[in-house]
Design a protein around this motif. Sequence first.
Motif, PDB file in Angstrom:
ATOM      1  N   TRP A   1       0.734  -1.310   0.111  1.00 34.91           N
ATOM      2  CA  TRP A   1       0.014  -0.202   0.030  1.00 34.91           C
ATOM      3  C   TRP A   1       0.694   1.225  -0.242  1.00 34.91           C
ATOM      4  O   TRP A   1       0.768   2.197  -0.772  1.00 34.91           O
TER       5      TRP A   1
ATOM      6  N   TRP B   1      -7.502   0.133  -0.217  1.00 33.74           N
ATOM      7  CA  TRP B   1      -6.511  -0.913  -0.722  1.00 33.74           C
ATOM      8  C   TRP B   1      -6.828  -2.480  -0.544  1.00 33.74           C
ATOM      9  O   TRP B   1      -7.647  -2.734   0.217  1.00 33.74           O
TER      10      TRP B   1
ATOM     11  N   ALA C   1      -4.042  -6.819  -4.735  1.00 33.82           N
ATOM     12  CA  ALA C   1      -3.186  -6.020  -4.260  1.00 33.82           C
ATOM     13  C   ALA C   1      -1.770  -5.782  -5.355  1.00 33.82           C
ATOM     14  O   ALA C   1      -1.402  -4.601  -5.679  1.00 33.82           O
TER      15      ALA C   1
END
Length: 184
Positions: free
Chosen positions: A72, A104, A111
């Motif tokens: 992130w 996120w 991700a």
Amino acid sequence: MTSFGEELLAVYDNVHARLLARLDGLTDDEYLWEPVPGGWSLRPGADGVPRAEKTEPDPVPAPFTSIAWRMWHIGVECLDVYVKLAFDKFPVGVGGWPGEAAVWPGTAAEAIAELDGDFARFRARISGLDDAALAHGCGPLTEEIHVFTYLGLMFRAVDEITHHGAEIALLRDLYRHRAAVSAT
């Protein structure tokens, strides 16, 4: 003849490819693994949407962070914020910090895809600049992001990706060998 900008983009592409290679096979358990109690990770908010834990200013010493948090950080706090501040001229101090409340993905696969998209968006913006434009002013962006040119911003991006990418790689190694470590 290769321009300075093209050479720097080649370095950026190499760092990007190395990090993506190290993320290959990342599981959700490993992505959210917290080897140290009290660290920062990705947690669902009151609305159930995953967000990275963060306070301003960062505590000293900063908490240990998970792979999810570090991904992130690279994607949102670095690449996405750099685009917003340097290219989109997001007004700092109006409506909060541009990475604040960023959603996120809660899974490793999502991700990785999001991070790859952040790499592509930053690259698209920086690759539109020739060597002369790279030398032009874009900052300082904030008190914390104290770069003055697009070239400085590119160096900062490569530094952040390399630094946190190495941390992610080390966490993956520790995760893989955690049973051997706890047995000793």
